[in-house]
Design a protein around this motif. Structure first.
Motif, mmCIF file in Angstrom:
data_model
loop_
_atom_site.group_PDB
_atom_site.id
_atom_site.type_symbol
_atom_site.label_atom_id
_atom_site.label_comp_id
_atom_site.label_asym_id
_atom_site.label_seq_id
_atom_site.Cartn_x
_atom_site.Cartn_y
_atom_site.Cartn_z
ATOM 1 N N PHE A 182 0.832 -1.194 0.000
ATOM 2 C CA PHE A 182 0.000 0.000 0.000
ATOM 3 C C PHE A 182 0.870 1.247 0.000
ATOM 4 C CE2 PHE A 182 -2.473 3.422 1.853
ATOM 5 C CZ PHE A 182 -3.711 3.279 1.238
ATOM 6 N N TYR A 183 1.900 1.272 0.814
ATOM 7 C CA TYR A 183 2.723 2.470 0.959
ATOM 8 C C TYR A 183 3.594 2.730 -0.271
ATOM 9 C CZ TYR A 183 5.967 5.841 3.004
ATOM 10 O OH TYR A 183 6.712 6.962 3.246
ATOM 11 N N TYR A 184 4.197 1.658 -0.814
ATOM 12 C CA TYR A 184 5.166 1.834 -1.894
ATOM 13 C C TYR A 184 4.550 1.762 -3.296
ATOM 14 C CZ TYR A 184 8.871 1.378 1.586
ATOM 15 O OH TYR A 184 9.706 1.576 2.667
ATOM 16 N N HIS A 185 3.430 1.075 -3.452
ATOM 17 C CA HIS A 185 2.894 0.849 -4.785
ATOM 18 C C HIS A 185 1.502 1.441 -4.997
ATOM 19 C CE1 HIS A 185 6.265 -1.753 -5.676
ATOM 20 N NE2 HIS A 185 6.010 -2.491 -4.598
ATOM 21 N N ILE A 186 0.629 1.287 -4.004
ATOM 22 C CA ILE A 186 -0.759 1.720 -4.207
ATOM 23 C C ILE A 186 -0.926 3.214 -3.948
ATOM 24 C CG2 ILE A 186 -3.130 1.449 -3.378
ATOM 25 C CD1 ILE A 186 -2.515 -1.488 -2.863
ATOM 26 N N LEU A 187 -0.413 3.690 -2.814
ATOM 27 C CA LEU A 187 -0.583 5.104 -2.465
ATOM 28 C C LEU A 187 -0.006 6.054 -3.515
ATOM 29 C CD1 LEU A 187 -1.738 7.016 -0.358
ATOM 30 C CD2 LEU A 187 0.444 6.919 0.866
ATOM 31 N N PRO A 188 1.200 5.803 -4.058
ATOM 32 C CA PRO A 188 1.700 6.707 -5.120
ATOM 33 C C PRO A 188 0.805 6.749 -6.359
ATOM 34 C CG PRO A 188 3.492 5.381 -4.227
ATOM 35 C CD PRO A 188 2.222 4.814 -3.675
ATOM 36 N N ASN A 189 0.046 5.671 -6.603
ATOM 37 C CA ASN A 189 -0.809 5.619 -7.786
ATOM 38 C C ASN A 189 -2.187 6.235 -7.557
ATOM 39 O OD1 ASN A 189 0.450 3.945 -10.149
ATOM 40 N ND2 ASN A 189 1.065 2.878 -8.286
#
Length: 279
Positions: A182-189
């Motif tokens: 979530f922090y590294y892949h989902i939130l930035p998107n």
């Protein structure tokens, strides 16, 4: 060429910033200085026309309208910003919690969010006013409670959709847990969508504050707000229409600015619109 087209597609952001910038300056300057004291009544000079001293004239109590607009910007913009900031932070956090805990706990939070979503800001403000009495804090709480489920459901639904992408599955196969994903892949998107939603909700929060203050549930006299100014001016709208024009135009311009900024941010952050010169 792309740089020029991208600049063109962001014209909405620039126009929105130009429109709202004077009111931001008014709000900040009003903490230290206004042309006249908005709490000082001068009935001998009520309904004074525009002069070199009173740039926008005076109201039915002899208060300087320019000073009222400045202090009103402080309350109207401040309440909207506070509401969106806390509503989005709490909502995004709850959306993350639901995504990471897809069990009874997550379902319970989602159910509470759906219940909150059923109560418009006006109904919540009326309930809070009945319990605590009228105050601008009630407006902040009401708009926060209205925005929490919006950002909760938005964060959860978009994160759920992105999770099915192959790069998320590959990260899971490499041993990353859901929190890291979530922090590294989902939130930035999803941050672009959340930012655009914040800009859109800012306009709605401004309208909610103006409406609630107009009805008497928000900012209370002698403190001025644009909605309160409209409420007080309605009795004189046929005699001195400018009393309602100035706060009404302030609300219109700031809401339009918020919508333009949100539209521009969508164009800038969404790859589908980033290089379009027609949107």
């Amino acid at each position: 060429m792309f740089k020029y087209i991208k600049l063109y597609s962001n014209k909405y952001i620039y126009l929105g910033c130009i429109l709202i910038f004077p009111y931001i300056v008014f709000a900040l300057v009003s903490y230290f200085w206004t042309p006249f004291d908005v709490y000082n009544l001068n009935l001998a000079h009520k309904f004074s026309p525009m002069t070199s001293t009173n740039w926008l004239g005076t109201d039915q109590y002899g208060r300087d309208i320019m000073s009222m607009i400045m202090v009103g910007a402080r309350y109207s913009l401040g309440i909207a910003l506070l509401s969106i900031f806390f509503g989005s932070i709490i909502g995004i956090t709850l959306g993350m919690v639901i995504f990471l805990n897809r069990n009874i706990k997550g379902d319970l939070i989602l159910g509470i969010s759906n219940i909150l979503f059923a109560f418009p800001a006006l109904v919540t403000a009326i309930i809070l006013t009945a319990v605590q009495g009228p105050h601008w804090i009630n407006v902040v709480i009401a708009v926060i409670l209205f925005n929490i489920p919006i950002f909760t459901k938005l964060t959860y639904s978009i994160a759920l959709a992105i999770e099915s992408n192959l790069y998320i599955q590959a990260a899971k196969a490499l041993g990353r847990n859901n929190m890291d994903n979530f922090y590294y892949h989902i939130l930035p998107n999803i941050k672009g969508i959340l930012i655009v939603q914040m800009a859109s909700q800012f306009s709605l929060a401004l309208l909610a504050e103006a409406g609630l203050s107009y009805l008497g549930f928000g900012v209370q006299p002698p403190d001025p707000s644009w909605g309160r100014m409209l409420s007080e001016a309605q009795s004189f709208i046929m005699v001195v229409p400018e009393l309602s024009i100035y706060p009404g135009m302030s609300i219109l311009i700031t809401v339009l600015a918020g919508n333009l900024i949100g539209h521009g941010l969508r164009n800038a952050l969404d790859p589908k619109y980033r290089y379009s010169i027609f949107i």
